[in-house]
Design a protein around this motif. Structure first.
Motif, PDB file in Angstrom:
ATOM      1  N   MET A   1       0.839  -1.186   0.000  1.00  0.00           N
ATOM      2  CA  MET A   1       0.000   0.000   0.000  1.00  0.00           C
ATOM      3  C   MET A   1       0.880   1.244   0.000  1.00  0.00           C
ATOM      4  O   MET A   1       1.862   1.312   0.714  1.00  0.00           O
ATOM      5  CB  MET A   1      -0.907  -0.008   1.231  1.00  0.00           C
ATOM      6  CG  MET A   1      -1.770   1.192   1.352  1.00  0.00           C
ATOM      7  SD  MET A   1      -2.882   1.047   2.758  1.00  0.00           S
ATOM      8  CE  MET A   1      -2.818   2.703   3.346  1.00  0.00           C
ATOM      9  N   THR A   2       0.513   2.219  -0.774  1.00  0.00           N
ATOM     10  CA  THR A   2       1.223   3.489  -0.794  1.00  0.00           C
ATOM     11  C   THR A   2       0.497   4.461   0.117  1.00  0.00           C
ATOM     12  O   THR A   2      -0.718   4.664  -0.032  1.00  0.00           O
ATOM     13  CB  THR A   2       1.251   4.058  -2.226  1.00  0.00           C
ATOM     14  OG1 THR A   2       1.874   3.113  -3.075  1.00  0.00           O
ATOM     15  CG2 THR A   2       1.993   5.371  -2.266  1.00  0.00           C
ATOM     16  N   PRO A   3       1.213   5.061   1.066  1.00  0.00           N
ATOM     17  CA  PRO A   3       0.556   6.037   1.929  1.00  0.00           C
ATOM     18  C   PRO A   3       0.020   7.204   1.102  1.00  0.00           C
ATOM     19  O   PRO A   3       0.577   7.564   0.071  1.00  0.00           O
ATOM     20  CB  PRO A   3       1.672   6.523   2.852  1.00  0.00           C
ATOM     21  CG  PRO A   3       2.710   5.465   2.787  1.00  0.00           C
ATOM     22  CD  PRO A   3       2.611   4.869   1.423  1.00  0.00           C
ATOM     23  N   ARG A   4      -1.090   7.780   1.574  1.00  0.00           N
ATOM     24  CA  ARG A   4      -1.652   8.953   0.912  1.00  0.00           C
ATOM     25  C   ARG A   4      -2.036   9.982   1.961  1.00  0.00           C
ATOM     26  O   ARG A   4      -2.453   9.629   3.073  1.00  0.00           O
ATOM     27  CB  ARG A   4      -2.854   8.586   0.043  1.00  0.00           C
ATOM     28  CG  ARG A   4      -4.041   8.059   0.804  1.00  0.00           C
ATOM     29  CD  ARG A   4      -5.209   7.717  -0.143  1.00  0.00           C
ATOM     30  NE  ARG A   4      -6.256   7.034   0.550  1.00  0.00           N
ATOM     31  CZ  ARG A   4      -7.208   7.612   1.281  1.00  0.00           C
ATOM     32  NH1 ARG A   4      -7.239   8.907   1.406  1.00  0.00           N
ATOM     33  NH2 ARG A   4      -8.134   6.903   1.880  1.00  0.00           N
ATOM     34  N   LEU A   5      -1.885  11.220   1.612  1.00  0.00           N
ATOM     35  CA  LEU A   5      -2.275  12.297   2.512  1.00  0.00           C
ATOM     36  C   LEU A   5      -3.777  12.232   2.709  1.00  0.00           C
ATOM     37  O   LEU A   5      -4.544  12.274   1.748  1.00  0.00           O
ATOM     38  CB  LEU A   5      -1.869  13.655   1.937  1.00  0.00           C
ATOM     39  CG  LEU A   5      -2.233  14.866   2.791  1.00  0.00           C
ATOM     40  CD1 LEU A   5      -1.536  14.808   4.145  1.00  0.00           C
ATOM     41  CD2 LEU A   5      -1.866  16.140   2.041  1.00  0.00           C
TER      42      LEU A   5
END
Length: 133
Positions: A1-5
């Motif tokens: 998973m790519t972190p997102r703001l």
């Protein structure tokens, strides 16, 4: 998973004053939240904004101290037109928000202004100076 703001958090000294300010900017802040220690609202587009009182932050980080002279944080609100920048600046300053930079036509092609929120954080108001062609 790519972190997102997902959320921007603000530490506030006066929850009611801060929420009133951001409601004037059109953020969807729950009614009746003015005396809560933590409040969340959602901006258009889904980004969440969270407000925590200084006491809430100290409850889990007893070493936290109020910053001084900090102008590194700033929120920026896109307005529909240069006239809206001017009108919103006038509305916010008439309601007691300190004006930091009066509306002007910036060299980068925007109508731009800056007011301060109740805790002294800069809040930019901007719109393209001319319609996109």
């Amino acid at each position: 998973m790519t972190p997102r703001l997902d959320m921007i958090g603000l530490v506030v000294s006066d929850m009611a004053a801060s929420l009133a300010f951001y409601r004037r900017l059109g953020l969807d802040v729950p009614a009746g939240a003015d005396d809560q220690p933590h409040v969340e609202g959602t901006a258009p587009g889904g980004l969440r904004i969270g407000w925590d009182t200084e006491e809430t932050i100290r409850s889990f980080d007893p070493t936290w101290t109020r910053p001084t002279g900090d102008s590194r944080r700033e929120l920026a609100f896109l307005c529909d037109s240069p006239a809206e920048v001017d009108a919103l600046y006038a509305e916010l300053t008439a309601a007691g928000a300190p004006g930091h930079l009066k509306p002007w036509d910036a060299f980068w092609g925007q109508r731009y202004a800056v007011v301060l929120d109740p805790d002294g954080c800069g809040v930019s108001l901007f719109a393209p100076s001319a319609p996109a062609t």
